[in-house]
Motif scaffolding. Sequence first.
Motif, PDB file in Angstrom:
ATOM      1  N   MET A 136      28.980 -32.821 -27.709  1.00  0.00           N
ATOM      2  CA  MET A 136      29.398 -32.041 -26.549  1.00  0.00           C
ATOM      3  C   MET A 136      30.679 -32.643 -25.963  1.00  0.00           C
ATOM      4  O   MET A 136      30.771 -33.851 -25.756  1.00  0.00           O
TER       5      MET A 136
ATOM      6  N   GLN B   7      32.868 -29.915 -21.105  1.00  0.00           N
ATOM      7  CA  GLN B   7      31.661 -29.109 -20.939  1.00  0.00           C
ATOM      8  C   GLN B   7      30.670 -29.751 -19.970  1.00  0.00           C
ATOM      9  O   GLN B   7      29.781 -29.068 -19.463  1.00  0.00           O
TER      10      GLN B   7
ATOM     11  N   TYR C 244      19.977 -24.764 -20.675  1.00  0.00           N
ATOM     12  CA  TYR C 244      20.831 -25.479 -21.629  1.00  0.00           C
ATOM     13  C   TYR C 244      20.072 -25.870 -22.892  1.00  0.00           C
ATOM     14  O   TYR C 244      20.685 -26.086 -23.944  1.00  0.00           O
TER      15      TYR C 244
ATOM     16  N   VAL D 293      20.645 -22.842 -24.820  1.00  0.00           N
ATOM     17  CA  VAL D 293      22.024 -22.848 -25.313  1.00  0.00           C
ATOM     18  C   VAL D 293      22.159 -23.741 -26.541  1.00  0.00           C
ATOM     19  O   VAL D 293      22.835 -23.386 -27.519  1.00  0.00           O
ATOM     20  N   ALA D 294      21.499 -24.902 -26.503  1.00  0.00           N
ATOM     21  CA  ALA D 294      21.542 -25.813 -27.655  1.00  0.00           C
ATOM     22  C   ALA D 294      20.895 -25.172 -28.876  1.00  0.00           C
ATOM     23  O   ALA D 294      21.423 -25.284 -30.000  1.00  0.00           O
TER      24      ALA D 294
ATOM     25  N   GLU E 241      20.664 -22.011 -29.419  1.00  0.00           N
ATOM     26  CA  GLU E 241      21.552 -20.924 -29.840  1.00  0.00           C
ATOM     27  C   GLU E 241      22.674 -21.455 -30.727  1.00  0.00           C
ATOM     28  O   GLU E 241      23.045 -20.832 -31.733  1.00  0.00           O
ATOM     29  N   LYS E 242      23.238 -22.595 -30.376  1.00  0.00           N
ATOM     30  CA  LYS E 242      24.312 -23.184 -31.188  1.00  0.00           C
ATOM     31  C   LYS E 242      23.802 -23.570 -32.573  1.00  0.00           C
ATOM     32  O   LYS E 242      24.537 -23.500 -33.559  1.00  0.00           O
ATOM     33  N   ILE E 243      22.539 -23.986 -32.644  1.00  0.00           N
ATOM     34  CA  ILE E 243      21.973 -24.390 -33.928  1.00  0.00           C
ATOM     35  C   ILE E 243      21.708 -23.174 -34.821  1.00  0.00           C
ATOM     36  O   ILE E 243      22.076 -23.159 -36.003  1.00  0.00           O
TER      37      ILE E 243
ATOM     38  N   GLY F  74      25.090 -20.183 -33.930  1.00  0.00           N
ATOM     39  CA  GLY F  74      26.438 -20.638 -33.573  1.00  0.00           C
ATOM     40  C   GLY F  74      27.527 -19.872 -34.289  1.00  0.00           C
ATOM     41  O   GLY F  74      28.658 -19.785 -33.798  1.00  0.00           O
ATOM     42  N   TRP F  75      27.205 -19.291 -35.435  1.00  0.00           N
ATOM     43  CA  TRP F  75      28.196 -18.526 -36.191  1.00  0.00           C
ATOM     44  C   TRP F  75      28.691 -17.292 -35.434  1.00  0.00           C
ATOM     45  O   TRP F  75      29.766 -16.757 -35.729  1.00  0.00           O
TER      46      TRP F  75
ATOM     47  N   ASP G 121      29.462 -17.181 -32.255  1.00  0.00           N
ATOM     48  CA  ASP G 121      30.311 -17.551 -31.120  1.00  0.00           C
ATOM     49  C   ASP G 121      31.767 -17.268 -31.464  1.00  0.00           C
ATOM     50  O   ASP G 121      32.303 -17.791 -32.439  1.00  0.00           O
TER      51      ASP G 121
ATOM     52  N   THR H 220      34.200 -17.675 -29.040  1.00  0.00           N
ATOM     53  CA  THR H 220      34.977 -18.259 -27.953  1.00  0.00           C
ATOM     54  C   THR H 220      36.190 -18.984 -28.505  1.00  0.00           C
ATOM     55  O   THR H 220      36.110 -19.777 -29.433  1.00  0.00           O
TER      56      THR H 220
END
Length: 252
Positions: free
Chosen positions: A1, A5, A235, A238-239, A241-243, A246-247, A249, A251
């Motif tokens: 991180m 952030q 959060y 969110v973590a 979701e990134k795992i 994450g593809w 995203d 941003t």
Amino acid sequence: MKARQVLVPLAAVVVFLALWEALVWIMGWPNYKMASPSDLIPAYEKYWSLFLVMGWQTLWRTVVGLLLAVVFGIALGMVMGFSRTMRDALYPLLVGFNAVPKATVVPIVALMFVGWHDFNTVLIAFMISFFPIAVSVSIGLSTLEPEYRDILRSLGASQAQVFWKIALPKTLPEFFGALKVAVTLAFIGTNLMEIVSPHGRGLGALFDSGKTNSDYPLMFAVLIALAFLGIVLYYIVVALEKIFAGWADRTV
């Protein structure tokens, strides 16, 4: 991180607390009318053991209710996503149920299962949070491009393989977006039951105790504690979701 952030949200929290403190000071409100952030520290010091016990009770009931909502919401969303008939049949019922204010349902559930406080609280957390999950999964599956499905089926893929290879990955972004909403809704359901139930425990019951005793610093301290728990769970989502997604995203 990245450090940004972490530092940017912390800076926003500090600014919010400073503005809150300044507003109370400018308006000259006493702490029995409006507590300031500086009034919360003594409340935490005085009731820290209660915050630990009650906070844990609120947290585990919320998490259990949320997990049940995830399981039921995904199953119901899959049924509606793969079947137009079931979608047409169930959507009006779900919308009607979700339109009923949950504050009116809580007393009914509390009276139906008197003495089953853990069950009551988990049930309300589940009831209030499964709707967005079911709808997001249903939309994700029902809007699956038929070209992808037809290509895989022409290559000999089974319905299960189409689901795992195409449908599930496509649904994950919508699912995690709904799960972020469901986290806050689950906390709302938990605390409604903790406040209303005559055998209430948890942070909601601690808030109700502060209200009964006109202890505004305690009441606001409970609100901040609830916000903190909600942010932690958010959060965590969110973590995850990134795992798993994450593809998706985009941003910059």
